[in-house]
Design a protein around this motif. Structure first.
Motif, short mmCIF file in Angstrom:
data_model
loop_
_atom_site.label_atom_id
_atom_site.label_comp_id
_atom_site.label_asym_id
_atom_site.label_seq_id
_atom_site.Cartn_x
_atom_site.Cartn_y
_atom_site.Cartn_z
N ILE A 84 0.83 -1.19 0.32
CA ILE A 84 -0.16 0.14 0.10
C ILE A 84 0.74 1.30 -0.15
CG2 ILE A 84 -1.90 1.06 1.07
CD1 ILE A 84 -2.96 -1.52 0.95
N LEU A 85 0.59 2.14 -0.86
CA LEU A 85 1.29 3.27 -0.98
C LEU A 85 0.55 4.42 -1.65
CD1 LEU A 85 3.58 2.15 -3.81
CD2 LEU A 85 4.58 2.07 -1.93
N GLU A 86 0.46 5.99 -1.16
CA GLU A 86 0.24 6.79 -1.15
C GLU A 86 1.09 7.35 -2.58
OE1 GLU A 86 -2.93 9.51 0.17
OE2 GLU A 86 -2.34 6.97 0.72
N LEU A 87 -0.34 8.14 -3.25
CA LEU A 87 -0.15 8.84 -4.81
C LEU A 87 -0.30 10.19 -4.80
CD1 LEU A 87 0.45 8.76 -7.95
CD2 LEU A 87 -1.35 8.42 -8.25
N GLU A 88 0.02 11.16 -4.54
CA GLU A 88 -0.25 11.83 -4.44
C GLU A 88 -0.30 12.94 -5.52
OE1 GLU A 88 2.23 15.82 -2.00
OE2 GLU A 88 1.37 14.15 -0.58
N LYS A 89 -1.01 14.18 -6.28
CA LYS A 89 -0.50 15.25 -7.05
C LYS A 89 -1.43 15.87 -7.15
CE LYS A 89 -3.97 15.71 -11.38
NZ LYS A 89 -5.57 15.46 -11.93
N LYS A 90 -0.55 17.31 -7.49
CA LYS A 90 -0.80 18.90 -7.31
C LYS A 90 -1.27 19.62 -8.26
CE LYS A 90 1.96 22.62 -5.66
NZ LYS A 90 2.93 23.42 -5.51
N ASP A 91 -2.33 20.16 -7.99
CA ASP A 91 -3.27 20.74 -9.45
C ASP A 91 -2.28 22.03 -8.76
OD1 ASP A 91 -4.79 22.08 -10.83
OD2 ASP A 91 -6.60 21.99 -8.97
N GLU A 92 -1.40 22.46 -10.62
CA GLU A 92 -1.04 23.70 -10.94
C GLU A 92 -2.43 24.93 -10.64
OE1 GLU A 92 2.06 23.74 -11.35
OE2 GLU A 92 2.01 21.58 -11.07
N ALA A 93 -3.42 24.85 -10.74
CA ALA A 93 -4.41 26.16 -10.72
C ALA A 93 -4.28 26.37 -9.20
CB ALA A 93 -5.15 25.58 -11.60
N ASP A 94 -4.64 25.88 -8.56
CA ASP A 94 -4.73 26.31 -7.36
C ASP A 94 -3.65 25.73 -5.81
OD1 ASP A 94 -5.53 23.65 -6.52
OD2 ASP A 94 -8.29 23.81 -6.12
N GLY A 95 -2.73 25.46 -6.18
CA GLY A 95 -1.66 24.74 -5.36
C GLY A 95 -2.27 23.28 -5.11
N GLU A 96 -3.24 22.63 -4.48
CA GLU A 96 -3.68 21.69 -4.03
C GLU A 96 -3.19 20.51 -3.96
OE1 GLU A 96 -8.35 22.17 -2.57
OE2 GLU A 96 -8.35 23.98 -2.92
N LYS A 97 -3.23 20.27 -3.31
CA LYS A 97 -3.00 18.61 -2.91
C LYS A 97 -4.10 17.41 -3.12
CE LYS A 97 1.89 19.27 -1.83
NZ LYS A 97 2.87 19.11 -0.95
N GLU A 98 -4.12 16.19 -3.67
CA GLU A 98 -4.40 15.59 -3.77
C GLU A 98 -4.18 14.19 -3.81
OE1 GLU A 98 -7.93 13.16 -6.70
OE2 GLU A 98 -6.76 14.66 -7.62
N SER A 99 -4.75 13.34 -2.95
CA SER A 99 -3.87 11.93 -2.28
C SER A 99 -4.73 11.26 -2.44
CB SER A 99 -3.75 12.36 -0.97
OG SER A 99 -2.68 11.46 -0.67
N LYS A 100 -4.26 10.18 -2.95
CA LYS A 100 -5.04 8.88 -3.08
C LYS A 100 -4.32 7.58 -2.93
CE LYS A 100 -7.55 9.88 -7.12
NZ LYS A 100 -7.99 9.21 -8.38
N PRO A 101 -5.13 6.15 -2.31
CA PRO A 101 -4.05 4.82 -1.43
C PRO A 101 -3.95 4.27 -3.04
CG PRO A 101 -6.30 5.05 -0.88
CD PRO A 101 -6.23 6.09 -1.17
N VAL A 102 -2.85 3.46 -2.96
CA VAL A 102 -1.98 3.15 -4.14
C VAL A 102 -1.59 1.65 -3.33
CG1 VAL A 102 -0.56 2.90 -6.37
CG2 VAL A 102 -1.16 4.76 -5.49
N THR A 103 -2.00 0.14 -3.84
CA THR A 103 -2.27 -0.47 -3.79
C THR A 103 -1.67 -1.69 -4.88
OG1 THR A 103 -3.96 -0.97 -2.24
CG2 THR A 103 -3.45 -3.12 -2.90
N VAL A 104 -0.43 -2.38 -5.24
CA VAL A 104 0.28 -2.74 -5.95
C VAL A 104 0.13 -4.55 -5.52
CG1 VAL A 104 2.79 -2.73 -6.94
CG2 VAL A 104 2.00 -1.08 -5.84
N ASN A 105 0.03 -4.97 -6.49
CA ASN A 105 -0.11 -6.77 -6.57
C ASN A 105 0.23 -6.70 -7.10
OD1 ASN A 105 -1.04 -9.31 -7.03
ND2 ASN A 105 -3.43 -8.90 -6.12
N SER A 106 1.36 -7.84 -7.32
CA SER A 106 2.36 -8.45 -8.09
C SER A 106 1.81 -9.08 -8.80
CB SER A 106 4.08 -8.12 -7.84
OG SER A 106 3.93 -8.57 -6.73
N ASP A 107 1.35 -9.97 -8.57
CA ASP A 107 0.23 -11.59 -8.44
C ASP A 107 -0.61 -11.26 -9.80
OD1 ASP A 107 1.64 -12.76 -6.97
OD2 ASP A 107 0.15 -12.87 -4.90
N ASN A 108 -1.31 -9.97 -10.16
CA ASN A 108 -2.38 -10.15 -11.27
C ASN A 108 -1.53 -8.93 -11.73
OD1 ASN A 108 -3.12 -8.32 -10.01
ND2 ASN A 108 -5.16 -8.79 -10.18
N GLN A 109 -0.26 -8.33 -11.69
CA GLN A 109 0.22 -7.23 -12.36
C GLN A 109 -0.64 -6.43 -12.44
OE1 GLN A 109 2.19 -8.61 -15.68
NE2 GLN A 109 4.23 -8.80 -15.00
#
Length: 71
Positions: A11-36
């Motif tokens: 489980i990781l965290e993906l963070e994306k910054k909105d260039e227009a207003d500078g706000e950050k959006e964060s989403k959990p990321v799950t990597v499952n290498s068994d089914n890629q």
């Protein structure tokens, strides 16, 4: 690229910054290498690593939705 080397169901965290207003959006990321698969929030993508090339696509395999990254 580092995420692909992690064990299944990491489980990781993906963070994306909105260039227009500078706000950050964060989403959990799950990597499952068994089914890629990468699950980001409610969105699942599938990846294939072939040498220096990483291909990420939706489950419908639409070529318009495919992202290819090369090292």
């Amino acid at each position: 690229m580092i995420a692909l080397l992690l064990p299944s169901l990491e489980i990781l965290e993906l963070e994306k910054k909105d260039e227009a207003d500078g706000e950050k959006e964060s989403k959990p990321v799950t990597v499952n290498s068994d089914n890629q698969s990468l699950t980001m929030g409610d969105d699942t993508k599938y990846y294939k690593l072939d040498g220096n090339q990483l291909t990420i696509e939706d489950g419908d395999h639409n070529p318009n939705d495919m992202v290819v990254l090369t090292k």
